[in-house]
Design an enzyme around this catalytic site. Structure first.
Site, PDB file in Angstrom:
ATOM      1  CG  HIS A   1      -2.107  -0.903   1.076  1.00 48.18           C
ATOM      2  ND1 HIS A   1      -2.049  -2.235   1.449  1.00 48.18           N
ATOM      3  CD2 HIS A   1      -3.359  -0.706   0.600  1.00 48.18           C
ATOM      4  CE1 HIS A   1      -3.212  -2.805   1.214  1.00 48.18           C
ATOM      5  NE2 HIS A   1      -4.026  -1.902   0.702  1.00 48.18           N
TER       6      HIS A   1
ATOM      7  CE  LYS B   1      -3.960  -0.488   4.640  1.00 52.25           C
ATOM      8  NZ  LYS B   1      -5.285   0.110   4.897  1.00 52.25           N
TER       9      LYS B   1
END
Length: 254
Positions: free
Chosen positions: A144, A148
């Protein structure tokens, strides 16, 4: 037109949903703690607090933060409104509140709103049921963007849950093997997290057997797929009976 209250309206996903809404769905109001800040605007009324909302609506769509879960669930129950709950990283206490609220209102919760990811989950169940008992080791890799906050991702944990469900036992979840100097035992599942740049989301399941490897993967090239899934979920859950639903219900709806 389905009238949506967007909770977490000023975040990245709030922006995506705002851009994609139209036709069958319309956002009548948004809630976000950043409402009123300079440079923050949306094409609908914005409020800092749920108690300030004046508009009527049919469904709440939530992409916010775990700390807001309790207040949102209380508000949804008080208003008797369906809720599409997309926030990840919930504590056990917050999950308990969500379960309790689902006895009063319909709630659709998913760690990932992508239809592709939810189909992948079903393929994972099928693969795990057939391969684990034949000696295949199972590993999960997720990637990600650098912003995040939670790791591993809620989707990675959802996929690990799918493996456990398929094989009928809970495998030990291992996030770090650097302190261990022993061979890999069968009864574990490794979950590795990578963070960097603007990666929207990559999830890969590796089934490693003797002399062969099966890989199942999903790549999100845009967060727009999560917004599309959330809007589909909002249309689906409107008018449902109280209960806790998932994107699997949307995916396999007749």
């Amino acid at each position: 037109m389905l009238r949506i209250l967007l909770h977490g309206a000023c975040g990245v996903m709030g922006e995506k949903i705002s851009a994609l809404s139209g036709g069958e769905t319309g956002i009548v109001a948004g809630v976000d703690r950043r409402a009123g800040e300079e440079g923050i605007s949306r094409p609908f009324p914005l409020y800092r607090e749920l108690s300030e909302i004046r508009e009527d609506f049919d469904v709440i769509v939530d992409f916010s933060v775990p700390e807001a879960a309790g207040g949102l669930l209380r508000y949804a129950c008080e208003r008797g409104k369906p809720l599409v709950f997309c926030t990840t990283g919930l504590s056990e206490e917050e999950l308990s509140l969500l379960e309790e609220a689902s006895r009063r209102i319909p709630i659709l919760r998913s760690a990932n709103m992508s239809l592709g990811i939810n189909l992948l989950t079903e393929l994972v169940k099928l693969s795990a049921a057939k391969l684990y008992e034949r000696g295949f080791d199972i590993e999960i890799l997720e990637e990600h963007h650098r912003r995040k906050k939670d790791a591993p991702s809620g989707t990675a944990l959802m996929l690990a849950d799918a493996v456990d469900e398929a094989i009928g036992e809970r495998l030990e979840r291992v996030f770090d093997r650097t302190k261990r100097r022993t061979p890999r035992p069968k009864q574990e599942i490794g979950i590795s997290s990578l963070r960097g740049g603007s990666i929207p989301g990559v999830h890969e399941l590796i089934f490693a057997g003797e002399d062969e490897i099966l890989t199942l993967s999903h790549t999100a090239y845009s967060r727009g797929i999560f917004a599309k899934g959330a809007l589909s979920a909002a249309l689906w859950i409107a008018g449902r009976e109280p209960g806790l639903y998932s994107m699997r219900d949307v995916l396999f709806a007749s």
